[in-house]
Design a protein around this motif. Structure first.
Motif, short mmCIF file in Angstrom:
data_model
loop_
_atom_site.label_atom_id
_atom_site.label_comp_id
_atom_site.label_asym_id
_atom_site.label_seq_id
_atom_site.Cartn_x
_atom_site.Cartn_y
_atom_site.Cartn_z
N GLY A 132 0.70 -1.36 0.21
CA GLY A 132 -0.11 -0.05 0.14
C GLY A 132 0.98 1.27 -0.12
N ALA A 133 2.45 0.98 -0.45
CA ALA A 133 3.02 2.09 -0.31
C ALA A 133 3.27 2.37 -2.01
N GLU A 134 4.45 3.89 -2.07
CA GLU A 134 4.59 4.42 -3.34
C GLU A 134 5.97 4.13 -3.48
N ILE A 135 6.75 3.86 -1.94
CA ILE A 135 8.38 3.43 -2.71
C ILE A 135 8.48 3.36 -0.83
N CYS A 136 9.81 2.79 -0.98
CA CYS A 136 10.76 2.57 0.39
C CYS A 136 11.77 3.32 0.69
N ASP A 137 12.35 3.07 1.76
CA ASP A 137 13.91 4.30 2.31
C ASP A 137 14.59 4.01 2.42
N THR A 138 14.35 2.62 1.37
CA THR A 138 16.09 1.72 1.28
C THR A 138 16.69 2.52 0.44
N THR A 139 18.00 1.50 -0.73
CA THR A 139 18.68 1.83 -1.55
C THR A 139 17.93 1.50 -2.88
N HIS A 140 16.90 0.54 -2.46
CA HIS A 140 16.03 -0.60 -2.99
C HIS A 140 14.78 0.37 -3.94
N CYS A 141 14.89 2.04 -3.46
CA CYS A 141 14.52 2.74 -4.11
C CYS A 141 15.07 4.25 -4.00
N GLN A 142 15.14 4.87 -3.28
CA GLN A 142 16.01 6.05 -2.45
C GLN A 142 15.91 6.54 -0.90
N VAL A 143 17.30 5.95 -0.46
CA VAL A 143 17.83 6.56 0.67
C VAL A 143 16.90 7.61 1.97
N TYR A 144 16.17 7.24 2.83
CA TYR A 144 15.36 8.13 3.74
C TYR A 144 15.58 8.11 4.64
N MET A 145 16.13 8.89 5.52
CA MET A 145 15.92 9.11 7.02
C MET A 145 15.18 10.67 7.60
N SER A 146 14.39 10.27 8.64
CA SER A 146 13.58 11.47 9.52
C SER A 146 14.46 12.24 9.64
N LYS A 147 13.82 13.62 10.60
CA LYS A 147 14.68 14.99 11.02
C LYS A 147 15.49 14.27 11.80
N ASP A 148 14.47 14.00 12.63
CA ASP A 148 15.07 13.37 14.90
C ASP A 148 15.88 12.40 14.38
N GLU A 149 16.25 11.27 13.31
CA GLU A 149 16.90 10.36 12.71
C GLU A 149 18.54 10.51 12.14
N ARG A 150 18.26 11.97 11.27
CA ARG A 150 19.23 12.39 10.54
C ARG A 150 19.98 13.02 11.20
N ILE A 151 19.42 13.78 12.52
CA ILE A 151 19.54 14.60 13.29
C ILE A 151 21.11 14.12 14.10
#
Length: 352
Positions: A132-151
Motif C-alpha cells: 500500500g506504499a509508493e516508495i521505500c526508504d532504502t537503496t532499493h528505491c532511494q534512502v530516506y531518514m527522518s529529521k530526528d534520525e538524521r540529526i
C-alpha cells in the motif's frame, strides 16, 4: 421624385447574391481542402494533424494533490507512513549526500529526488504496491531518514545548521521535477561517484534511454571512494566462479588464461568479460563479487585476486560527487541537472 427601377435593383441584388454565394463556395472549399492537404501524407494516412502522444505529454500538467502525502514504506519496520512531499525530499537529500556539499549540488539532488518519487508514484515497484506504499526508504528505491534520525547521526555542533542548509535547498526548489518531452522522467537515476565519465543506460540496464547518455564528469578524484582496492582470497574467488558458472573448472593455475576482459563501455568500464566459454556482462561480474563499480581491473596473484575499482555505483545519470564538483566550479543546479540528464527540462508540479 427619384424613380426606382425595380428590374435594375433586382439584377443588382441577384448579382450580389451570386457573388456572395461564389465567395462562400470558395471559402468553404478552402476550409475543406486545406485540412485534407495537411492531413494526407501522400500514402492515404491521416496522422499529421492529429495530436501525437508526444504532443499530449507536452501539453499535460504534472499534478499532485494539495493535501497529498507520500506513502513511504519503512522496510526495517515493515510499516507505511504518510508524510508531506517536501518533508520527504528533505529526508532523502539529507541521507543521500553529505550536508557539506555545495548548495547548488544539494538543490540538484532535491530535484532529482523529487523526480524519483514522482516516477515511483506513477509506477511503484510490486513490493511497495502490495504494502500500500509508493516508495521505500532504502537503496532499493532511494534512502530516506527522518529529521530526528538524521540529526542524531550528525555532531551536535553541526546538526541544526546542516538540516537548515538542506531544508533551504529543498524549499528553494519546491515542486520542481525533471521532465523529458513533457513527462516526468521514468528513470531519474543518480549514484555516488563516477570514474570521470557516466555510463550510457544501454550498457548498464540494457535499455536505450534518451536522457541517460554517457557524459563527462570531472573533479571527482577527491571523492572518498573514487579509487578502491580489494583483495579476494584466491580460493573464495575460484569457488564463486565455479559455483556460478558450471563447467568452467577454474583453478589457481588457469585463472589468468581463463578470465579475459573482452570489451569496454564508452565510459571505460568493463562491458563484457569471458570466463571459460561463458560471456558475462560486467554488471553481472560486479554483482557476483560485490564490487564498487564495473570500472575494474583484475590482478591474479599467488594467494589472492586484487580488484582495483574506479567510481562507486552503477554510473548512470547524475553523479553526486560530480554534481558537487560542478557546483564548486560555479554551475547552478539547473546547469548540473541538464548536464547529466540530456535534453530534460525543469517543470513545476501543479497542486490541485
Amino acid at each position: 421624385m427619384k424613380i426606382i427601377n425595380a428590374r435594375t435593383t433586382s439584377i443588382k441584388i441577384s448579382n450580389n447574391v451570386k457573388i456572395i454565394a461564389a465567395m462562400t463556395l470558395i471559402i468553404f472549399t478552402i476550409l475543406i481542402a486545406l485540412p485534407i492537404a495537411f492531413l494526407e501524407n501522400g500514402k492515404g494516412k491521416i496522422d499529421s494533424f492529429n495530436l501525437s502522444d508526444k504532443d499530449i505529454m507536452k501539453s499535460s500538467k504534472i499534478t499532485f494533490p494539495s493535501n497529498g502525502k507520500v506513502k513511504l514504506y519503512h522496510r526495517s519496520e515493515d510499516r507505511v507512513e504518510e508524510i508531506d512531499l517536501e518533508e520527504y525530499v528533505m529526508g532523502v537529500v539529507a541521507s543521500e549526500v553529505p550536508a557539506n556539499f555545495e548548495e547548488e549540488a544539494l538543490k540538484a539532488q532535491a530535484v532529482a529526488a523529487r523526480t524519483f518519487y514522482m516516477s515511483k508514484r506513477n509506477n511503484p515497484n510490486k513490493e511497495e504496491k502490495e504494502k500500500g506504499a509508493e516508495i521505500c526508504d532504502t537503496t532499493h528505491c532511494q534512502v530516506y531518514m527522518s529529521k530526528d534520525e538524521r540529526i542524531s547521526k550528525w555532531s551536535k555542533s553541526e546538526a541544526e545548521s546542516n538540516w537548515e542548509k538542506i531544508q533551504k535547498a529543498v524549499l528553494d526548489t519546491k515542486g520542481q521535477v525533471l521532465t523529458y518531452d513533457g513527462s516526468v522522467l521514468e528513470y531519474p537515476q543518480f549514484f555516488a561517484t563516477s570514474s570521470g565519465k557516466t555510463e550510457d543506460a544501454k550498457d548498464v540496464f540494457s535499455m536505450d534511454v534518451p536522457y541517460l547518455k554517457s557524459e563527462d564528469s570531472k573533479g571527482e578524484e577527491i571523492a572518498p571512494k573514487y579509487k578502491t582496492s580489494t583483495q579476494i582470497p584466491i580460493n573464495d574467488f575460484i569457488n564463486k566462479i565455479n559455483s556460478k558458472y558450471k563447467g568452467v573448472n577454474a583453478n589457481k593455475s588457469n585463472l589468468s588464461s581463463l578470465i579475459k576482459i573482452l570489451s569496454f563501455t564508452e565510459a571505460g568500464s568493463v562491458k563484457e568479460i569471458k570466463i571459460g566459454n561463458e560471456i558475462v556482462k560486467g554488471t553481472e561480474f560486479r554483482t557476483l563479487f560485490n564490487l564498487n563499480s564495473t570500472n575494474f581491473t583484475l590482478d591474479f596473484q599467488q594467494d589472492s585476486v586484487e580488484v582495483n575499482c574506479k567510481g562507486y555505483g552503477h554510473g548512470v545519470g547524475m553523479s553526486q560527487w560530480g554534481a558537487n564538483a560542478m557546483a564548486k566550479s560555479g554551475s547552478k543546479y539547473d546547469e548540473i541537472l541538464k548536464h547529466y540528464y540530456s535534453g530534460v527540462e525543469i517543470q513545476e508540479i501543479n497542486y490541485n
